[in-house]
Design a protein around this motif. Structure first.
Motif, PDB file in Angstrom:
ATOM      1  N   ASN A  17      -9.593  -2.087   4.031  1.00 19.00           N
ATOM      2  CA  ASN A  17      -8.677  -3.212   3.775  1.00 19.00           C
ATOM      3  C   ASN A  17      -8.128  -3.196   2.350  1.00 19.00           C
ATOM      4  O   ASN A  17      -8.003  -4.237   1.694  1.00 19.00           O
ATOM      5  N   ARG A  18      -7.835  -1.999   1.876  1.00 15.27           N
ATOM      6  CA  ARG A  18      -7.193  -1.804   0.574  1.00 15.27           C
ATOM      7  C   ARG A  18      -8.036  -2.362  -0.586  1.00 15.27           C
ATOM      8  O   ARG A  18      -7.511  -2.879  -1.552  1.00 15.27           O
ATOM      9  N   ASN A  19      -9.349  -2.224  -0.420  1.00 21.85           N
ATOM     10  CA  ASN A  19     -10.273  -2.666  -1.460  1.00 21.85           C
ATOM     11  C   ASN A  19     -10.736  -1.443  -2.243  1.00 21.85           C
ATOM     12  O   ASN A  19     -11.438  -0.578  -1.715  1.00 21.85           O
ATOM     13  N   MET A  20     -10.351  -1.367  -3.518  1.00 13.43           N
ATOM     14  CA  MET A  20     -10.625  -0.182  -4.328  1.00 13.43           C
ATOM     15  C   MET A  20     -12.118  -0.004  -4.577  1.00 13.43           C
ATOM     16  O   MET A  20     -12.615   1.127  -4.642  1.00 13.43           O
TER      17      MET A  20
ATOM     18  N   VAL B  10       0.818  -1.202   0.000  1.00 18.80           N
ATOM     19  CA  VAL B  10       0.000   0.000   0.000  1.00 18.80           C
ATOM     20  C   VAL B  10       0.853   1.253   0.000  1.00 18.80           C
ATOM     21  O   VAL B  10       0.509   2.251  -0.614  1.00 18.80           O
TER      22      VAL B  10
ATOM     23  N   THR C 297       0.330   3.896  -2.906  1.00 20.63           N
ATOM     24  CA  THR C 297      -0.244   5.200  -2.596  1.00 20.63           C
ATOM     25  C   THR C 297       0.814   6.252  -2.349  1.00 20.63           C
ATOM     26  O   THR C 297       0.500   7.433  -2.276  1.00 20.63           O
TER      27      THR C 297
ATOM     28  N   PHE D  71      -2.385   4.481  -8.426  1.00 19.45           N
ATOM     29  CA  PHE D  71      -3.497   4.573  -7.477  1.00 19.45           C
ATOM     30  C   PHE D  71      -4.560   5.542  -7.998  1.00 19.45           C
ATOM     31  O   PHE D  71      -5.764   5.256  -7.978  1.00 19.45           O
TER      32      PHE D  71
ATOM     33  N   VAL E 194      -6.139   7.778   1.216  1.00 16.37           N
ATOM     34  CA  VAL E 194      -5.327   6.662   1.701  1.00 16.37           C
ATOM     35  C   VAL E 194      -5.870   6.135   3.019  1.00 16.37           C
ATOM     36  O   VAL E 194      -5.925   4.922   3.251  1.00 16.37           O
TER      37      VAL E 194
ATOM     38  N   TYR F 194      -8.823   4.131   2.142  1.00 19.08           N
ATOM     39  CA  TYR F 194      -8.363   2.909   1.474  1.00 19.08           C
ATOM     40  C   TYR F 194      -7.925   1.870   2.499  1.00 19.08           C
ATOM     41  O   TYR F 194      -8.283   0.684   2.415  1.00 19.08           O
ATOM     42  N   ASN F 195      -7.179   2.309   3.488  1.00 13.56           N
ATOM     43  CA  ASN F 195      -6.727   1.396   4.536  1.00 13.56           C
ATOM     44  C   ASN F 195      -7.901   0.911   5.391  1.00 13.56           C
ATOM     45  O   ASN F 195      -7.947  -0.247   5.805  1.00 13.56           O
TER      46      ASN F 195
END
Length: 321
Positions: free
Chosen positions: A77-80, A4, A8, A17, A70, A73-74
């Protein structure tokens, strides 16, 4: 697993990103919004890439910056896909079904007329040296190692944006810099009233009940009765500038019974005040500022590496050397 930080760029969005998020936003929100990638230059932050979102057929929108995206995003769970859905949800909440865009657009068109926006002009302080290139474009008043900059609050009470005052806009107003400063001082004092609290009270609200006990350990100051106060504004945003409010530092000195007050610039949002005594060690306080700037404050929120002294007798602020 996706790296990540690499994707990012920490709190700055990488090109990959941005492109992936833009594609998802267009997929989920194309019915109501237009999205585009923009490059902007911001005080204390330099050049940044953002995604601008605007309602269909409207000329004003909001800029979505890396630090906020960001964090979201975190959180997801970093799922776009989840990130894009959340961004659309937040836009719907703050832009659809409100008069924000219409009201803000009207204000934007009014910025060339000083009489129509003068009550919305506020000020903030930034580090002059760190922003010397960007400041060439903006109107400011130098004060110590600070630049007192001006901005126009845009929007309504629920949704507020800002436009920093450029020289190009200021030149249209036909007002003096002194008049601008006095108007911004009046507005900011009224719209962003100061808050002044003992640091113990601030910390106790941030930690579970009972997990902090007085006194805190300030070993190295040389003082057994060491006290610290937090000074900011009611928004806790750009609050460090309240040290310039007319008569405020003098009133605080009277309130805490101090002839001199040490000012630690913990960020652009607040300052820490310490009554000056013979046994307060300035070197120790300078080290506090250094450590806060290095380890606790994001780069774009740093104000200064110096320590300052307010004198009630002179009613002024100087840099401690």
């Amino acid at each position: 697993m996706v790296n990540v930080n690499k994707m990012t760029g920490g709190n700055n969005m990488s090109e990959k990103f941005v492109e992936e998020l833009l594609e998802k936003l267009q997929e989920y929100g194309s019915r109501d919004y237009d999205f585009r990638i923009m490059g902007v230059t911001k005080l204390n932050e330099g050049h940044k890439t953002c995604i601008c979102a605007s309602r269909k057929s409207e000329n004003i929108g909001v800029n979505l910056y890396g630090d906020m995206l960001v964090r979201m995003y975190n959180k997801h769970n970093r799922n776009m896909d989840l990130l894009a859905e959340d961004v659309i949800k937040q836009l719907d909440k703050n832009m659809l079904g409100t008069d924000f865009a219409e009201y803000a657009l009207e204000q934007v068109w009014n910025i060339t007329d000083y009489s129509k926006v003068k009550e919305q002009i506020l000020f903030r302080i930034v580090n002059k040296e760190a922003n010397k290139e960007i400041l060439q474009e903006y109107v400011y008043v130098p004060y110590l190692d600070f630049a007192v900059c001006f901005y126009i609050a845009i929007g309504n009470k629920e949704n507020t944006g800002l436009l920093h005052l450029t020289k190009a806009i200021f030149d249209m107003w036909n007002v003096s810099l002194d008049e601008l400063y006095q108007q911004a001082m009046l507005n900011t004092t009224i719209l962003r009233p100061y808050e002044f609290k003992n640091i113990y009270d601030v910390i106790e609200k941030m930690v579970p009940d009972g997990s902090i006990s007085k006194p805190l350990d300030f070993s190295g100051t040389g003082s057994e009765n060491f006290s610290m106060w937090v000074l900011t504004n009611n928004k806790k945003y750009f609050g460090a500038g309240v040290i310039l409010y007319d008569g405020l530092m003098q009133n605080i000195a009277n309130q805490i019974g101090a002839e001199e007050i040490v000012i630690l610039p913990s960020s652009v949002h607040e300052c820490i005040l310490i009554p000056m005594t013979d046994d307060v060690e300035i070197y120790y306080l300078k080290n506090i500022v250094y450590e806060v700037n290095t380890f606790n404050v994001e780069h774009h929120e740093r104000l200064s590496g110096n320590v300052y002294l307010y004198s009630k007798d002179r009613n002024d602020i100087t840099i401690l050397t």
